[in-house]
Design a protein around this motif. Structure first.
Motif, PDB file in Angstrom:
ATOM      1  N   ALA A  20       0.830  -1.203   0.000  1.00 17.71           N
ATOM      2  CA  ALA A  20       0.000   0.000   0.000  1.00 17.71           C
ATOM      3  C   ALA A  20       0.865   1.254   0.000  1.00 17.71           C
ATOM      4  O   ALA A  20       2.017   1.215   0.413  1.00 17.71           O
ATOM      5  CB  ALA A  20      -0.899  -0.012   1.224  1.00 17.71           C
ATOM      6  N   GLN A  21       0.271   2.335  -0.440  1.00 19.10           N
ATOM      7  CA  GLN A  21       1.005   3.592  -0.418  1.00 19.10           C
ATOM      8  C   GLN A  21       1.120   4.070   1.023  1.00 19.10           C
ATOM      9  O   GLN A  21       0.128   4.308   1.687  1.00 19.10           O
ATOM     10  CB  GLN A  21       0.300   4.652  -1.265  1.00 19.10           C
ATOM     11  CG  GLN A  21       0.465   4.434  -2.750  1.00 19.10           C
ATOM     12  CD  GLN A  21       1.909   4.543  -3.204  1.00 19.10           C
ATOM     13  OE1 GLN A  21       2.706   5.265  -2.630  1.00 19.10           O
ATOM     14  NE2 GLN A  21       2.256   3.796  -4.228  1.00 19.10           N
ATOM     15  N   VAL A  22       2.328   4.177   1.500  1.00 14.69           N
ATOM     16  CA  VAL A  22       2.593   4.606   2.863  1.00 14.69           C
ATOM     17  C   VAL A  22       3.338   5.931   2.785  1.00 14.69           C
ATOM     18  O   VAL A  22       4.291   6.061   2.028  1.00 14.69           O
ATOM     19  CB  VAL A  22       3.457   3.551   3.596  1.00 14.69           C
ATOM     20  CG1 VAL A  22       3.832   4.024   4.979  1.00 14.69           C
ATOM     21  CG2 VAL A  22       2.713   2.223   3.666  1.00 14.69           C
ATOM     22  N   HIS A  98      12.514   5.621   1.688  1.00 18.42           N
ATOM     23  CA  HIS A  98      12.034   4.278   1.352  1.00 18.42           C
ATOM     24  C   HIS A  98      13.235   3.396   1.032  1.00 18.42           C
ATOM     25  O   HIS A  98      14.061   3.752   0.189  1.00 18.42           O
ATOM     26  CB  HIS A  98      11.081   4.339   0.161  1.00 18.42           C
ATOM     27  CG  HIS A  98      10.560   3.003  -0.264  1.00 18.42           C
ATOM     28  ND1 HIS A  98      10.165   2.742  -1.549  1.00 18.42           N
ATOM     29  CD2 HIS A  98      10.375   1.844   0.417  1.00 18.42           C
ATOM     30  CE1 HIS A  98       9.752   1.490  -1.642  1.00 18.42           C
ATOM     31  NE2 HIS A  98       9.875   0.925  -0.462  1.00 18.42           N
ATOM     32  N   TYR A  99      13.299   2.254   1.717  1.00 20.61           N
ATOM     33  CA  TYR A  99      14.426   1.328   1.559  1.00 20.61           C
ATOM     34  C   TYR A  99      13.892  -0.079   1.349  1.00 20.61           C
ATOM     35  O   TYR A  99      12.798  -0.409   1.790  1.00 20.61           O
ATOM     36  CB  TYR A  99      15.327   1.379   2.797  1.00 20.61           C
ATOM     37  CG  TYR A  99      15.884   2.762   3.027  1.00 20.61           C
ATOM     38  CD1 TYR A  99      17.081   3.146   2.444  1.00 20.61           C
ATOM     39  CD2 TYR A  99      15.191   3.695   3.791  1.00 20.61           C
ATOM     40  CE1 TYR A  99      17.575   4.429   2.616  1.00 20.61           C
ATOM     41  CE2 TYR A  99      15.676   4.977   3.975  1.00 20.61           C
ATOM     42  CZ  TYR A  99      16.865   5.335   3.389  1.00 20.61           C
ATOM     43  OH  TYR A  99      17.344   6.603   3.553  1.00 20.61           O
ATOM     44  N   LEU A 108      11.033  -0.989   3.843  1.00 22.38           N
ATOM     45  CA  LEU A 108      11.093  -0.185   5.062  1.00 22.38           C
ATOM     46  C   LEU A 108      10.881   1.268   4.664  1.00 22.38           C
ATOM     47  O   LEU A 108      11.546   1.764   3.751  1.00 22.38           O
ATOM     48  CB  LEU A 108      12.462  -0.339   5.742  1.00 22.38           C
ATOM     49  CG  LEU A 108      12.685   0.526   6.973  1.00 22.38           C
ATOM     50  CD1 LEU A 108      11.861  -0.008   8.146  1.00 22.38           C
ATOM     51  CD2 LEU A 108      14.154   0.561   7.341  1.00 22.38           C
ATOM     52  N   ARG A 109       9.948   1.909   5.355  1.00 18.08           N
ATOM     53  CA  ARG A 109       9.684   3.329   5.091  1.00 18.08           C
ATOM     54  C   ARG A 109       9.782   4.111   6.387  1.00 18.08           C
ATOM     55  O   ARG A 109       9.229   3.697   7.406  1.00 18.08           O
ATOM     56  CB  ARG A 109       8.300   3.506   4.487  1.00 18.08           C
ATOM     57  CG  ARG A 109       8.200   3.035   3.054  1.00 18.08           C
ATOM     58  CD  ARG A 109       6.788   3.235   2.516  1.00 18.08           C
ATOM     59  NE  ARG A 109       6.718   2.947   1.098  1.00 18.08           N
ATOM     60  CZ  ARG A 109       6.535   1.733   0.589  1.00 18.08           C
ATOM     61  NH1 ARG A 109       6.412   0.694   1.380  1.00 18.08           N
ATOM     62  NH2 ARG A 109       6.482   1.563  -0.717  1.00 18.08           N
ATOM     63  N   VAL A 110      10.484   5.224   6.330  1.00 16.91           N
ATOM     64  CA  VAL A 110      10.507   6.160   7.446  1.00 16.91           C
ATOM     65  C   VAL A 110       9.288   7.046   7.225  1.00 16.91           C
ATOM     66  O   VAL A 110       9.298   7.921   6.355  1.00 16.91           O
ATOM     67  CB  VAL A 110      11.810   6.993   7.465  1.00 16.91           C
ATOM     68  CG1 VAL A 110      11.785   7.979   8.627  1.00 16.91           C
ATOM     69  CG2 VAL A 110      13.033   6.080   7.537  1.00 16.91           C
ATOM     70  N   MET A 159      -2.950   1.663   8.937  1.00 15.14           N
ATOM     71  CA  MET A 159      -2.049   0.734   8.266  1.00 15.14           C
ATOM     72  C   MET A 159      -2.644  -0.676   8.190  1.00 15.14           C
ATOM     73  O   MET A 159      -1.949  -1.645   7.905  1.00 15.14           O
ATOM     74  CB  MET A 159      -0.698   0.672   9.002  1.00 15.14           C
ATOM     75  CG  MET A 159       0.070   1.975   8.971  1.00 15.14           C
ATOM     76  SD  MET A 159       0.543   2.426   7.290  1.00 15.14           S
ATOM     77  CE  MET A 159      -0.237   4.017   7.148  1.00 15.14           C
ATOM     78  N   GLY A 160      -3.948  -0.784   8.495  1.00 13.15           N
ATOM     79  CA  GLY A 160      -4.613  -2.083   8.413  1.00 13.15           C
ATOM     80  C   GLY A 160      -4.342  -2.981   9.607  1.00 13.15           C
ATOM     81  O   GLY A 160      -4.560  -4.193   9.540  1.00 13.15           O
ATOM     82  N   LEU A 161      -3.859  -2.403  10.699  1.00 13.36           N
ATOM     83  CA  LEU A 161      -3.575  -3.170  11.902  1.00 13.36           C
ATOM     84  C   LEU A 161      -4.601  -2.810  12.980  1.00 13.36           C
ATOM     85  O   LEU A 161      -5.325  -1.832  12.845  1.00 13.36           O
ATOM     86  CB  LEU A 161      -2.147  -2.867  12.390  1.00 13.36           C
ATOM     87  CG  LEU A 161      -1.033  -3.148  11.373  1.00 13.36           C
ATOM     88  CD1 LEU A 161       0.288  -2.584  11.856  1.00 13.36           C
ATOM     89  CD2 LEU A 161      -0.915  -4.641  11.110  1.00 13.36           C
TER      90      LEU A 161
END
Length: 174
Positions: A20-22, A98-99, A108-110, A159-161
């Motif tokens: 998803a777009q974060v 974004h890594y 992994l996104r900051v 975030m769907g959590l």
């Protein structure tokens, strides 16, 4: 309890492997971002994490950047009788903040940071077996303010959590 140690290590690995777009911190200053962070809260749908979250304690993440701009992370997780050390390398994706996991299918996104107090990381593991998502709150000090924790908890459903996937990690004293 020693039988739980391999499971705890798996739970940590599951978090490290978390679409998803974060949103990302577009103006990420890697020099300010590098350094020691404390993992103070995590929300994840990883089944291994969910089984182990109640026995996990706050850990330390040491973040640095390679000359090429890749993100290197050393994690020190306290266990019953020792600390478990994990070393990870995330390559630049071409988008600031974004890594991608150097060997695994992991993003992994900051999401945001103020550099001196907190950062929120979003991690997705794209494995065929069990894709998982993790949202992590890292702080420069082991203590986290109620306001910051509330802000983090408000991000969880976006975030769907769900809140039952949340672990607020107690200080390890290590």
């Amino acid at each position: 309890m020693t039988a739980a140690l391999p499971s705890l290590a798996l739970a940590v690995l599951c978090l490290l492997q978390a679409g998803a777009q974060v949103p990302v911190q577009l103006d990420l200053d890697t020099e300010k971002f590098a350094g020691v962070w404390h993992v103070t809260a995590i929300a994840s749908n990883c089944s291994i994490f969910l089984k182990m979250k109640d026995v996990m304690k706050s850990s330390v993440a040491i973040i640095s950047f390679t000359p090429e701009g890749d993100l290197a992370m050393k994690l020190l997780w306290p266990l019953i009788d020792k600390c478990q050390k994990f070393e990870l390398l995330f390559q630049q994706s071409g988008q600031t903040g974004h890594y991608m996991g150097a060997q695994e299918k992991r993003n992994l996104r900051v999401m945001e940071t103020d550099y001196s107090h907190y950062t929120v990381l979003h991690e997705v593991q794209l494995s065929e077996a069990e894709p998982s998502t993790a949202l992590q709150l890292l702080t420069r000090e082991q203590d986290v303010s109620p306001q910051l924790l509330q802000k983090f908890m408000e991000l969880i459903p976006t975030m769907g959590l769900t809140e039952d996937m949340l672990a607020i990690l107690p200080k390890s004293g290590e």
